[in-house]
Design an enzyme around this catalytic site. Structure first.
Site, PDB file in Angstrom:
ATOM      1  N   ASP A  80      40.698  51.052  37.132  1.00 40.26           N
ATOM      2  CA  ASP A  80      41.998  50.707  36.571  1.00 40.26           C
ATOM      3  C   ASP A  80      42.236  51.647  35.381  1.00 40.26           C
ATOM      4  O   ASP A  80      41.360  52.398  34.945  1.00 40.26           O
ATOM      5  CB  ASP A  80      42.071  49.226  36.168  1.00 40.26           C
TER       6      ASP A  80
HETATM    7  C1  NOJ Z   1      46.983  48.529  34.964  1.00 38.73           C
HETATM    8  C2  NOJ Z   1      47.118  47.414  35.947  1.00 38.73           C
HETATM    9  O1  NOJ Z   1      46.077  46.480  35.767  1.00 38.73           O
HETATM   10  C3  NOJ Z   1      47.123  47.865  37.398  1.00 38.73           C
HETATM   11  O2  NOJ Z   1      47.444  46.783  38.208  1.00 38.73           O
HETATM   12  C4  NOJ Z   1      48.056  49.009  37.600  1.00 38.73           C
HETATM   13  O3  NOJ Z   1      48.038  49.409  38.950  1.00 38.73           O
HETATM   14  C5  NOJ Z   1      47.646  50.153  36.683  1.00 38.73           C
HETATM   15  N1  NOJ Z   1      47.739  49.708  35.304  1.00 38.73           N
HETATM   16  C6  NOJ Z   1      48.488  51.403  36.876  1.00 38.73           C
HETATM   17  O4  NOJ Z   1      49.758  51.202  36.367  1.00 38.73           O
END
Ligand code: NOJ
Length: 748
Positions: free
Chosen positions: A259
């Site tokens: 993430d």
């Molecule tokens: C953080 C989030 O937890 C995730 O779901 C998302 O895909 C990413 N950021 C990218 O934006």
């Protein structure tokens, strides 16, 4: 992978330097116009993929041409010409914003959800994207957690069926199809178990619970061929998922991506290195190595893979083979997406013109928005309303607001094309509408500031609250019926949007009480991203329709239901508590050693639970009303005595539409294992089917059960089924089941 592909990748990788291999693992934000340093990195082979930033992504706005220019740098100006992955958070539609995932789950209709995902894929690929960070498969049982909006609710079985559908819709039959995108199942794992519903929090979850509750949607999505998986910010059972080699092994064969910035964030988790020596001042070194060794193959905005792993290889702490394996996973994904065959296939202006905001998508969006709505109460059959000559007061801060109805994660949404509930109702012939705002969504300045991070979605009316309420009350007094559109702002759910009070904000509640006091019948239409606690509302307001964040067609869809042009058919996929203090309250909770009837015997010591209220939900899992009624005949089992692993049980039920209108019923089948070697859930959903029935019509559903449905992790985590009695319950929701009991003995 075919032999040809393997040979192609062998050859390519043989020509790659270590830095170029590490470049493939590097996933960075990609805003347009591209800053010079990003372009230089692409040219040098230091970037494997790009993602749109949360607020500043302009992929969609600039259209495929701008993104094509970026791909051209990678393909034409880098030494090996390896194309880039382009990723974005396409969570519920892209330009054509569809209902939020929690809403879609309430359709209990995987085919429709697959169609929704296909529309999202078409629009995403029209913008040149080839990868989406969706579906979110986190089972969520805590409505305080804002990200409950992004998933399919609390049940692993339903979640698994929806997960498969989403993957099929996004990826199509062939990932190389230029209208397909690679799905990214997230967040692995148990992110939804965040302690206290606080986002980014950790979770302590037994392995049995991981297996029974949190894993099934992921396993189903993997079975359906999901191409990639994103790990969770949370530390589960003390280990951040980005460092958990054992858990990541379950994702073998798919591209595993971190993430956003999550690898460096393990420093704040308290991991890193304190041994001194080379890593002493550089925990990112240690953690990037640890994440790679654990199996994280792409580093999203952590920068440690690009900047630290070469040193790790040189020092022998990570092997060249580990880097190779990660690099190969990225390249394989690019092969499957057809990017080597034609890196520009998704940059087709003519297709983009056809596929972006296509009129057919609006039709689907309207159906999805209507079918997602859940009618919680309809006393005296207040709904549907007869429009002819009707004087309607349409009030509330979300009535004349299309933007918030798009919900969280709708950054590329076509805001101008979105239709409010007020406009949806105004388009109905025969109705006279008087509108008053009545209240702000929230009146707390600090919260408003937090909610407006992605644009000014939450405003404040300059008038005093009492004046706004008085105006709404006057409108109500002059009307036959009041429609109050209340609830949450879009950004009150989604990432970093937990709430500790999940009722209506006080200023809206005051409005609702004033409307109720007029004595006029009130229809409460809720715009929301989570279950809300509404005990007062459920007692006093005659009709309650949950419309969630319904997307660009939310307004017309709500109007369709209010005036009976469609019948509501959505069913809750989360348990709605009476009070936030009851949370968590999923329907499959195990009975205790002192079950009894807590509500029937509140004075009895052994059944007492809360001293200050009921322990039952306000609205149970699976619940929802329509405009007709259904009667269930007792379920019938084709055998009551079964034996062996291969036996199959069929349980059928006849359901009759006993009301005066056509309607759709979601028939639900639950299994109870009343005696086992470990404490089992009170019931678990094992099947569902939708029946569309005309008045007076009877339909029959036959559910099949095999020993796979009986199986659960025993005390040593082996999946077993234990011979004995089983109870199959069928009904309209989890708390209204008729049962049939069977005995299933060990092998014949
Ligand atoms: C953080 C989030 O937890 C995730 O779901 C998302 O895909 C990413 N950021 C990218 O934006």
């Amino acid at each position: 992978m075919t032999a040809d592909t393997t040979a192609f990748l062998d050859d390519l990788m043989a020509r790659m330097t270590l830095d170029e291999k590490l470049g493939q693992l590097n996933l960075v934000t990609g805003n347009i116009p591209l800053p010079d340093d990003r372009a230089a990195d692409i040219r040098a082979g230091r970037i494997g993929g790009m993602l749109g930033g949360l607020v500043d992504c302009t992929f969609g706005v600039h259209g495929p041409a701008a993104l094509r220019a970026v791909q051209e740098i990678a393909v034409n100006e880098s030494r090996l010409g390896i194309p880039l992955l382009f990723a974005y958070d396409v969570i519920h539609g892209h330009h054509t914003v569809l209902p939020i995932p929690l809403a879609l789950s309430c359709t209990w209709n995987p085919d429709l959800i697959e169609a929704a995902a296909r529309v999202a894929a078409r629009e995403a690929t029209a913008c040149g994207l080839n990868w989406v960070f969706s579906p979110m498969l986190d089972i969520a049982r805590d409505p305080r957690w804002g990200r409950i909006a992004e998933g399919s609710g609390e049940d692993p079985y339903l979640g698994a069926r929806i997960a498969e559908a989403m993957v099929r819709g996004l990826q199509g039959d062939d990932l190389a199809d230029p209208e397909s995108v690679m799905a990214c199942i997230k967040h692995f794992i148990a992110y939804g178990a965040a302690e206290g519903g606080r986002d980014y929090n950790n979770a302590d979850v037994s392995l049995a619970r991981l297996m029974e509750v949190y894993l099934p949607p992921f396993l189903a999505a993997l079975n359906a061929g999901a191409g990639s998986a994103m790990l969770s910010f949370a530390a589960v059972n003390r280990i951040p998922s980005h460092a958990d080699a054992d858990l990541l092994r379950l994702l073998d064969g798919v591209l595993k991506v971190s993430d956003f910035n999550a690898i460096p964030e393990m420093i704040a988790h308290g991991l890193g290195d304190e041994r001194g020596g080379i890593d002493a001042d550089d925990p990112l070194q240690t953690l990037s190595e640890r994440a790679l060794r654990a199996g994280v193959q792409m580093d999203m905005m952590g920068h440690g893979y690009a900047s630290r792993l070469a040193a790790g290889v040189a020092a022998g702490r990570v092997s060249a083979a580990e880097v190779d394996a990660a690099c190969r996973a990225v390249l394989e994904a690019k092969v499957k997406l057809g990017l080597f065959a034609d890196p520009f296939a998704r940059f087709d202006e003519a297709r983009a013109a056809r596929n972006l905001r296509a009129p057919a998508y609006r039709t689907l969006a309207r159906q999805l928005a209507a079918d997602s709505c859940v009618l919680l109460k309809n006393a005296g059959d207040l709904l549907p309303l007869a429009p002819e000559g009707l004087k309607l007061a349409v009030v509330g801060p979300l009535a004349d607001d299309a933007w918030n109805l798009l919900g969280p994660w709708s950054f590329q949404g076509d805001r101008e094309g979105a239709v409010s509930v007020l406009d949806g109702i105004r388009a109905v012939p025969g109705v006279t509408v008087r509108h008053a705002r009545g209240a702000d969504i929230v009146d707390d300045a600090r919260m408003i500031e937090l909610l407006n991070f992605a644009g000014p979605k939450v405003g404040r009316d300059p008038r005093p609250a009492a004046e706004m309420i008085a105006e709404a009350v006057a409108a109500a007094r002059a009307a036959d019926v009041v429609v109050a559109v209340l609830g949450e702002a879009a950004e009150m759910s989604g990432e970093a949007a937990s709430r500790m009070d999940i009722g209506l904000p006080a200023c809206q509640r005051a409005l609702l009480e004033a409307l109720h006091a007029t004595g006029k019948p009130v229809v409460l239409v809720l715009a929301n991203g989570r279950p809300l606690t509404l005990p007062w509302e459920a007692e006093h307001v005659p009709a309650i329709l949950v419309s969630w964040f319904g997307g660009c067609e939310a307004g017309p869809a709500v109007a369709d239901l209010l005036f009976g042009r469609r019948a509501p058919s959505g069913r809750l996929t989360t348990t709605w508590p009476r009070h936030v203090g009851q949370v968590p309250l999923a329907y499959d909770r195990a009975t205790t050693g002192r079950p009894g009837s807590r509500d029937a015997d509140p004075g009895k010591y052994t059944t007492r639970c809360y001293l200050d209220g009921s322990s039952e939900p306000l609205f149970p899992f699976g619940f929802g009303l329509g405009f007709t009624t259904f009667a269930y005949a007792p379920p019938v089992a084709d055998a009551t005595d079964l034996a062996g692993d291969d036996a199959v049980l069929t349980v059928s039920v006849a359901v009759t539409n006993t009301g005066g209108r056509a309607g759709e019923e979601t028939v639900q089948m639950y299994l109870t294992d009343p005696v086992a070697s470990v404490v089992r859930p009170g019931k678990q959903l094992k099947g569902f089917a939708k029946l569309a029935l005309a008045p007076g019509e009877t339909g029959t559903v036959a559910f099949r059960l095999t020993t796979a449905d009986l199986a659960f992790p025993d005390a040593s985590l082996r999946r077993v089924w234990e011979p004995g009695r089983f109870i199959v319950g069928i009904g309209p929701h989890a708390d209204a089941l008729q049962t049939v009991e069977v005995t299933w003995r060990a092998g014949a």
